[in-house]
Every structure is written in C-alpha cells, then in structure tokens.
Design an enzyme around this catalytic site. Sequence first.
Site, mmCIF file in Angstrom:
data_model
loop_
_atom_site.group_PDB
_atom_site.id
_atom_site.type_symbol
_atom_site.label_atom_id
_atom_site.label_comp_id
_atom_site.label_asym_id
_atom_site.label_seq_id
_atom_site.Cartn_x
_atom_site.Cartn_y
_atom_site.Cartn_z
ATOM 1 C CB SER A 142 -7.336 -1.804 2.854
ATOM 2 O OG SER A 142 -8.440 -0.933 2.771
ATOM 3 C CG HIS A 163 -4.295 -5.204 4.268
ATOM 4 N ND1 HIS A 163 -3.553 -4.528 3.331
ATOM 5 C CD2 HIS A 163 -5.566 -5.291 3.756
ATOM 6 C CE1 HIS A 163 -4.323 -4.216 2.301
ATOM 7 N NE2 HIS A 163 -5.543 -4.670 2.530
ATOM 8 C CD GLU A 175 0.275 -4.520 3.185
ATOM 9 O OE1 GLU A 175 1.179 -3.883 2.638
ATOM 10 O OE2 GLU A 175 -0.893 -4.091 3.318
ATOM 11 C CG ASN A 213 -4.634 -0.960 -0.472
ATOM 12 O OD1 ASN A 213 -4.782 -1.465 -1.576
ATOM 13 N ND2 ASN A 213 -5.269 -1.397 0.598
#
Length: 306
Positions: A142, A163, A175, A213
């Site tokens: 992440s 991800h 992602e 994130n």
Amino acid sequence: MERMTDSPVNPAGEARPEGPAVGSEIFRAFVAGAGQMGAGIAQVLGQAGLSVYLYDLNQELAQRGYEVIHRNLARSVAKGRLREEERQAALGRIRAVCDLSEAAQADLVVEAIAEDLQAKAELFRRLDQLAPPQVIFASNTSSLSITRLAASTRRPERFVGLHFMNPVPVMSLVEVIRGQLTSPETFRTAWGLVVRLGKTPVEVQDYPGFVANRVLIPMINEAIFCVMEGVAKPEDVDTVLKLGANHPMGPLQLADFIGLDTCLAILDVMYRDLGDPKYRAAPLLRRMVQAGLLGRKSGRGFYQYA
C-alpha cells in the site's frame, strides 16, 4: 463492465491496455499471505474462475484465511448476491497451502503480507528461486516502492504493483503500479486481469503511498492529531467528517478497520521516502501501536470491538 471508449495515454506515451483477451492467459494464482487482504484477493480470483493457492507460514494460518472466504461467500448467498453453486465452485478453486514451492504451479504470484520492506523483499527472493521465469510477480503493498521490491528478484520486467482496496470483495478500485523496469506486456496483463475480476484499474506511478494512501492516510493522521490535542473526541471527529464531508465512515473508524499498525507503517514510509514533515505520524498513533491497540484486529483501537 464497460470498456473504455477512449484510450488514455500514460506519461510514457503508451496507450493504456484494453480488450477482452488481455489478462486471459492467467489461469493459476499463488497468493502469499492469508490475512485479511490475502484472503480477499484469493476470493475474488477464485470467483473469477482462477485456481488459487492461498499460502501462509503454516497450515493453520492458511486454513484460517480459507475459512474467512467460506464465511464471506456464505454471507453473499444468504443475501442473494451469489448462487449456492457459484459459492461451491469458487471454494473448490481455492486451496489453502503452507508450502511455498506451490508457487511453481502458478502463472501469477500476488504478495499480501505485512507492510514491511525487508519481509516482502525476502519473500520475493525465495519465490524467485521457486517460480519459473515466465511467472508474473505482483505486490499488494500500500506504500512501498514497486521498483525497489522488483529489484529483489531476477525478473523486474515481470513485476507489477496491484494495490487492492479493503475489503477486497467489495471495493472496486485497484491501483496498478508500473515499476521502473516493468514491461508493457506485464502491465497489460495485470491491467487485463483486474478488468477480468470485475474491478476498476487505475494507473498510478511508483511514488510512496501511490494515490489512495497518499491522500487518505494523512487525513487519518490529522484526525488523530485532533484527538491527541483535545480538539474533539474520536466519535465527534468521525461525526464531523461523516456529516460535514459526506464520508461513509469516519477517519478514526476507518483507521481501526485498516489497522493502526498499517497506518503507521504507511506514514513512516512516506515520511522517510518523501522527506516532508507533513507525513510525520502523530505521537498518539505510535503509542497506541506500541500498546497493541491496533483497531478491529486486536479488539481495541479508537473504539472497542467484540
């Protein structure tokens, strides 16, 4: 899922991949890590028709991940989202294993262990010795560098970031991260597989925290600062964001769901690799992790759980 009508171009000047055949060459997957994320990834792979080896360090851990999938699918049947025969078929495609050499049977290896660079790199070094050269490696990291993880193997051109969002069976976004040496063919295959899973792929460049994130975790961190400084209680901070910003879940409730240790690990990566003090973890977050208050998985974080 509808195909894109246009063909967006990435910064390298290559058209983003699309088409029904892309990703269809993946038949068998090896998922390393049978925790919350690994079990979720194994579930969606199995539901999409792939044969899946769900691996963990011992059979008990691997079987525990399989049981999570069993419960998730049973819940979907009870809610009418899935037919019983589909549930049985998906479960029949997933096998819990504790032998890393099963990766030699796969077309794709997905790593989903703890957010620790050294642990991930060591796992990939071991997998690199076992899996044939044509196998694609993917990390569900992440925040960590895909380029750096790929460098721990002899196949950086066949290494990509995937991800998935938590919970994997519910969240549609993935992602897709291209490392410095990821080949166009590997990226195209990974992109096609995500589409095949019924997810929405988004191309993201290899920067710490990627997009999800890099935006989300600093917001959670700022919410923790608000609690630490006495601006508001956790439940009030969450209420403000839910009612004032229309968030479905407050940032502190979400932090508990993600895991406070994971939030801290992501912040530390971004602080170290980007060098910007805005990513400095709130001292309260670090103390809670040190005390074992990790959120839902430990039974207590900003809230208490049964």
